[in-house]
Design an enzyme around this catalytic site. Sequence first.
Site, short mmCIF file in Angstrom:
data_model
loop_
_atom_site.label_atom_id
_atom_site.label_comp_id
_atom_site.label_asym_id
_atom_site.label_seq_id
_atom_site.Cartn_x
_atom_site.Cartn_y
_atom_site.Cartn_z
N HIS A 114 0.82 -1.22 0.00
CA HIS A 114 0.00 0.00 0.00
C HIS A 114 0.85 1.26 0.00
O HIS A 114 2.01 1.24 0.39
CB HIS A 114 -0.96 0.03 1.19
N GLU A 116 -8.13 3.97 9.20
CA GLU A 116 -7.67 3.85 7.82
C GLU A 116 -8.77 3.31 6.92
O GLU A 116 -9.66 2.59 7.36
CB GLU A 116 -6.45 2.93 7.74
N GLN A 119 -3.97 3.61 0.91
CA GLN A 119 -4.41 3.63 2.31
C GLN A 119 -4.57 5.08 2.76
O GLN A 119 -3.58 5.80 2.90
CB GLN A 119 -3.36 2.92 3.19
N HIS A 124 3.73 6.95 4.19
CA HIS A 124 4.67 5.83 4.13
C HIS A 124 4.31 4.89 2.98
O HIS A 124 3.23 5.00 2.40
CB HIS A 124 4.72 5.05 5.45
N GLU A 175 7.00 0.47 5.68
CA GLU A 175 6.32 -0.55 6.48
C GLU A 175 6.49 -1.88 5.75
O GLU A 175 6.16 -2.01 4.58
CB GLU A 175 4.83 -0.20 6.61
CO CO Z 1 0.58 1.20 6.46
#
Ligand code: CO
Length: 136
Positions: free
Chosen positions: A11, A47, A58, A82, A132
């Site tokens: 994502h 989210e 996301q 991120h 992540e």
């Molecule tokens: Co994330």
Amino acid sequence: MSDLLLTEIDHVAIAVNDLEAAIAWYGEVFGATVDHRERVESDGVEEALLKVADSYVQLLTPIRDDSPVAKYLANKGEGLHHVGYRVDDCAVALQAVKDGGGRVIDEAPRPGSRGTTVAFVHPKTSFGTLIELVQE
Ligand code: CO
């Protein structure tokens, strides 16, 4: 070690002030629909995941003032927060980061949203990108 540990973009996370407005915009402009929605109490965020092929956009908004995303929005404003890279084994990928001298935020893998196992890598040693690692 040169085996490829990243298998997919899981994502791209975008920090927004108004989650409903962002969801509506992606829907109206791109026809994107919410595939999964979750409040992650431990991270202080809510989210919404919009599926794009095998990856997600996301949309992320804070639910508490002490959430890291709240601090991010206050300091930098809305935008790219991120990138989640999908991996087969979060622990192996995290160890590879440490072995390479990288700074990590999570010392060990932990539960993420939608039943995933995740670990965050600090942007300081990854060229300014908060990463992540996501194991489904
Ligand atoms: Co994330």
